[in-house]
Design a protein around this motif. Structure first.
Motif, PDB file in Angstrom:
ATOM      1  N   PHE A  42       0.826  -1.205   0.000  1.00  0.00           N
ATOM      2  CA  PHE A  42       0.000   0.000   0.000  1.00  0.00           C
ATOM      3  C   PHE A  42       0.863   1.259   0.000  1.00  0.00           C
ATOM      4  O   PHE A  42       0.528   2.247  -0.650  1.00  0.00           O
ATOM      5  CB  PHE A  42      -0.969   0.013   1.183  1.00  0.00           C
ATOM      6  CG  PHE A  42      -2.179  -0.840   0.964  1.00  0.00           C
ATOM      7  CD1 PHE A  42      -2.979  -0.676  -0.152  1.00  0.00           C
ATOM      8  CD2 PHE A  42      -2.539  -1.803   1.885  1.00  0.00           C
ATOM      9  CE1 PHE A  42      -4.104  -1.458  -0.361  1.00  0.00           C
ATOM     10  CE2 PHE A  42      -3.657  -2.598   1.692  1.00  0.00           C
ATOM     11  CZ  PHE A  42      -4.441  -2.411   0.571  1.00  0.00           C
ATOM     12  N   ALA A  43       1.971   1.235   0.742  1.00  0.00           N
ATOM     13  CA  ALA A  43       2.878   2.388   0.748  1.00  0.00           C
ATOM     14  C   ALA A  43       3.461   2.615  -0.646  1.00  0.00           C
ATOM     15  O   ALA A  43       3.574   3.755  -1.110  1.00  0.00           O
ATOM     16  CB  ALA A  43       3.993   2.173   1.768  1.00  0.00           C
TER      17      ALA A  43
ATOM     18  N   ASP B 160      -0.010   6.746   2.925  1.00  0.00           N
ATOM     19  CA  ASP B 160       0.393   8.025   2.345  1.00  0.00           C
ATOM     20  C   ASP B 160       1.159   8.883   3.352  1.00  0.00           C
ATOM     21  O   ASP B 160       1.314  10.082   3.149  1.00  0.00           O
ATOM     22  CB  ASP B 160      -0.850   8.767   1.848  1.00  0.00           C
ATOM     23  CG  ASP B 160      -0.555   9.709   0.710  1.00  0.00           C
ATOM     24  OD1 ASP B 160       0.533   9.602   0.108  1.00  0.00           O
ATOM     25  OD2 ASP B 160      -1.411  10.555   0.408  1.00  0.00           O
ATOM     26  N   HIS B 161       1.622   8.285   4.440  1.00  0.00           N
ATOM     27  CA  HIS B 161       2.492   8.906   5.445  1.00  0.00           C
ATOM     28  C   HIS B 161       1.830  10.023   6.247  1.00  0.00           C
ATOM     29  O   HIS B 161       2.484  10.963   6.661  1.00  0.00           O
ATOM     30  CB  HIS B 161       3.784   9.421   4.812  1.00  0.00           C
ATOM     31  CG  HIS B 161       4.554   8.372   4.090  1.00  0.00           C
ATOM     32  ND1 HIS B 161       5.124   7.297   4.738  1.00  0.00           N
ATOM     33  CD2 HIS B 161       4.834   8.209   2.775  1.00  0.00           C
ATOM     34  CE1 HIS B 161       5.724   6.529   3.856  1.00  0.00           C
ATOM     35  NE2 HIS B 161       5.558   7.048   2.650  1.00  0.00           N
ATOM     36  N   PHE B 162       0.524   9.916   6.465  1.00  0.00           N
ATOM     37  CA  PHE B 162      -0.126  10.842   7.380  1.00  0.00           C
ATOM     38  C   PHE B 162       0.236  10.439   8.806  1.00  0.00           C
ATOM     39  O   PHE B 162       0.450   9.261   9.088  1.00  0.00           O
ATOM     40  CB  PHE B 162      -1.653  10.795   7.219  1.00  0.00           C
ATOM     41  CG  PHE B 162      -2.168  11.612   6.071  1.00  0.00           C
ATOM     42  CD1 PHE B 162      -2.663  12.887   6.285  1.00  0.00           C
ATOM     43  CD2 PHE B 162      -2.168  11.102   4.782  1.00  0.00           C
ATOM     44  CE1 PHE B 162      -3.150  13.642   5.229  1.00  0.00           C
ATOM     45  CE2 PHE B 162      -2.643  11.842   3.721  1.00  0.00           C
ATOM     46  CZ  PHE B 162      -3.131  13.121   3.946  1.00  0.00           C
ATOM     47  N   GLU B 163       0.268  11.413   9.691  1.00  0.00           N
ATOM     48  CA  GLU B 163       0.542  11.109  11.095  1.00  0.00           C
ATOM     49  C   GLU B 163      -0.694  10.482  11.731  1.00  0.00           C
ATOM     50  O   GLU B 163      -1.820  10.727  11.304  1.00  0.00           O
ATOM     51  CB  GLU B 163       0.918  12.386  11.843  1.00  0.00           C
ATOM     52  CG  GLU B 163       2.233  12.975  11.376  1.00  0.00           C
ATOM     53  CD  GLU B 163       2.585  14.237  12.133  1.00  0.00           C
ATOM     54  OE1 GLU B 163       1.945  14.512  13.183  1.00  0.00           O
ATOM     55  OE2 GLU B 163       3.480  14.938  11.676  1.00  0.00           O
ATOM     56  N   TRP B 164      -0.454   9.684  12.778  1.00  0.00           N
ATOM     57  CA  TRP B 164      -1.564   9.007  13.448  1.00  0.00           C
ATOM     58  C   TRP B 164      -2.580  10.006  13.985  1.00  0.00           C
ATOM     59  O   TRP B 164      -3.784   9.764  13.954  1.00  0.00           O
ATOM     60  CB  TRP B 164      -1.055   8.119  14.576  1.00  0.00           C
ATOM     61  CG  TRP B 164      -0.424   6.852  14.097  1.00  0.00           C
ATOM     62  CD1 TRP B 164       0.893   6.486  14.217  1.00  0.00           C
ATOM     63  CD2 TRP B 164      -1.067   5.764  13.424  1.00  0.00           C
ATOM     64  NE1 TRP B 164       1.094   5.256  13.648  1.00  0.00           N
ATOM     65  CE2 TRP B 164      -0.090   4.789  13.161  1.00  0.00           C
ATOM     66  CE3 TRP B 164      -2.369   5.521  13.007  1.00  0.00           C
ATOM     67  CZ2 TRP B 164      -0.377   3.592  12.514  1.00  0.00           C
ATOM     68  CZ3 TRP B 164      -2.650   4.339  12.363  1.00  0.00           C
ATOM     69  CH2 TRP B 164      -1.657   3.387  12.125  1.00  0.00           C
ATOM     70  N   SER B 165      -2.099  11.157  14.489  1.00  0.00           N
ATOM     71  CA  SER B 165      -3.031  12.141  15.055  1.00  0.00           C
ATOM     72  C   SER B 165      -3.950  12.711  13.975  1.00  0.00           C
ATOM     73  O   SER B 165      -5.138  12.950  14.223  1.00  0.00           O
ATOM     74  CB  SER B 165      -2.252  13.265  15.731  1.00  0.00           C
ATOM     75  OG  SER B 165      -1.381  13.904  14.810  1.00  0.00           O
ATOM     76  N   GLN B 166      -3.433  12.915  12.766  1.00  0.00           N
ATOM     77  CA  GLN B 166      -4.265  13.413  11.678  1.00  0.00           C
ATOM     78  C   GLN B 166      -5.302  12.372  11.257  1.00  0.00           C
ATOM     79  O   GLN B 166      -6.453  12.709  10.975  1.00  0.00           O
ATOM     80  CB  GLN B 166      -3.406  13.778  10.472  1.00  0.00           C
ATOM     81  CG  GLN B 166      -2.499  14.967  10.705  1.00  0.00           C
ATOM     82  CD  GLN B 166      -1.548  15.174   9.541  1.00  0.00           C
ATOM     83  OE1 GLN B 166      -1.032  14.211   8.977  1.00  0.00           O
ATOM     84  NE2 GLN B 166      -1.325  16.427   9.191  1.00  0.00           N
TER      85      GLN B 166
ATOM     86  N   ILE C 221      -8.394   4.816   6.573  1.00  0.00           N
ATOM     87  CA  ILE C 221      -7.324   4.674   7.559  1.00  0.00           C
ATOM     88  C   ILE C 221      -6.093   4.036   6.927  1.00  0.00           C
ATOM     89  O   ILE C 221      -4.971   4.533   7.083  1.00  0.00           O
ATOM     90  CB  ILE C 221      -7.816   3.864   8.774  1.00  0.00           C
ATOM     91  CG1 ILE C 221      -8.864   4.664   9.544  1.00  0.00           C
ATOM     92  CG2 ILE C 221      -6.660   3.472   9.680  1.00  0.00           C
ATOM     93  CD1 ILE C 221      -9.603   3.876  10.597  1.00  0.00           C
ATOM     94  N   VAL C 222      -6.280   2.940   6.213  1.00  0.00           N
ATOM     95  CA  VAL C 222      -5.148   2.231   5.600  1.00  0.00           C
ATOM     96  C   VAL C 222      -4.456   3.114   4.575  1.00  0.00           C
ATOM     97  O   VAL C 222      -3.230   3.204   4.537  1.00  0.00           O
ATOM     98  CB  VAL C 222      -5.625   0.896   4.972  1.00  0.00           C
ATOM     99  CG1 VAL C 222      -4.545   0.285   4.111  1.00  0.00           C
ATOM    100  CG2 VAL C 222      -6.044  -0.080   6.065  1.00  0.00           C
ATOM    101  N   TRP C 223      -5.238   3.804   3.741  1.00  0.00           N
ATOM    102  CA  TRP C 223      -4.627   4.617   2.691  1.00  0.00           C
ATOM    103  C   TRP C 223      -3.921   5.843   3.266  1.00  0.00           C
ATOM    104  O   TRP C 223      -2.830   6.207   2.819  1.00  0.00           O
ATOM    105  CB  TRP C 223      -5.663   5.047   1.661  1.00  0.00           C
ATOM    106  CG  TRP C 223      -4.985   5.701   0.500  1.00  0.00           C
ATOM    107  CD1 TRP C 223      -4.911   7.034   0.235  1.00  0.00           C
ATOM    108  CD2 TRP C 223      -4.250   5.048  -0.529  1.00  0.00           C
ATOM    109  NE1 TRP C 223      -4.183   7.244  -0.897  1.00  0.00           N
ATOM    110  CE2 TRP C 223      -3.758   6.045  -1.394  1.00  0.00           C
ATOM    111  CE3 TRP C 223      -3.958   3.720  -0.810  1.00  0.00           C
ATOM    112  CZ2 TRP C 223      -2.998   5.751  -2.512  1.00  0.00           C
ATOM    113  CZ3 TRP C 223      -3.199   3.431  -1.931  1.00  0.00           C
ATOM    114  CH2 TRP C 223      -2.727   4.438  -2.758  1.00  0.00           C
ATOM    115  N   MET C 224      -4.526   6.489   4.252  1.00  0.00           N
ATOM    116  CA  MET C 224      -3.874   7.656   4.843  1.00  0.00           C
ATOM    117  C   MET C 224      -2.559   7.284   5.493  1.00  0.00           C
ATOM    118  O   MET C 224      -1.575   8.019   5.400  1.00  0.00           O
ATOM    119  CB  MET C 224      -4.812   8.336   5.849  1.00  0.00           C
ATOM    120  CG  MET C 224      -5.956   9.091   5.212  1.00  0.00           C
ATOM    121  SD  MET C 224      -7.046   9.847   6.417  1.00  0.00           S
ATOM    122  CE  MET C 224      -6.052  11.242   6.931  1.00  0.00           C
TER     123      MET C 224
END
Length: 131
Positions: free
Chosen positions: A13-14, A87-93, A81-84
């Motif tokens: 996915f990454a 895509d290297h989003f932070e857990w808080s975002q 959730i999996v895609w974000m």
């Protein structure tokens, strides 16, 4: 190929997110540029030039499309959730987007990857038995 694991699926996915980022933008039909993409040296770069990438290979696009088909096995919230995270989003975002805590989002991602791994391994076994 060996059995699928959640780590391998997350890595796929990454890679798919990186490939999607490198795809050329959609443009109006009829206008195109025949000049090659040039890499500029540091003194002549503009601030946004470092975001420029060469287009992905056809094999990378095929792997991205395969990962997109896997997304159909998940519910909509798990897909986000999996895609974000891929895509290297932070857990808080991601937690803010999902409307829950960071730990809950991490658990939901792990459960979605585990569910997807089980489905992929079952599909591989069924495909091998059909041969």
């Amino acid at each position: 190929m060996t059995d699928w694991t959640p780590d391998i699926v997350a890595a796929r996915f990454a890679e798919a997110a990186e490939t999607a980022r490198r795809l050329p933008p959609a443009k109006v039909q009829g206008y195109f540029n025949v000049w090659p993409t040039l890499l500029r040296m540091a003194p002549e770069q503009k601030p946004n030039d470092d975001e420029r990438h060469f287009p992905p290979t056809p094999a990378a696009v095929e792997r991205m499309l395969e990962a997109m088909r896997w997304m159909q096995m998940l519910d909509v919230d798990s897909r986000h959730i999996v895609w974000m995270r891929a895509d290297h989003f932070e857990w808080s975002q991601i937690a803010k987007r999902a409307g829950s805590t960071v730990r809950t989002v991490q658990r939901r991602r792990n459960m979605a990857l585990s569910q997807l791994t089980e489905n992929l391994n079952e599909m591989r076994v069924v495909a091998a038995s059909c041969k």
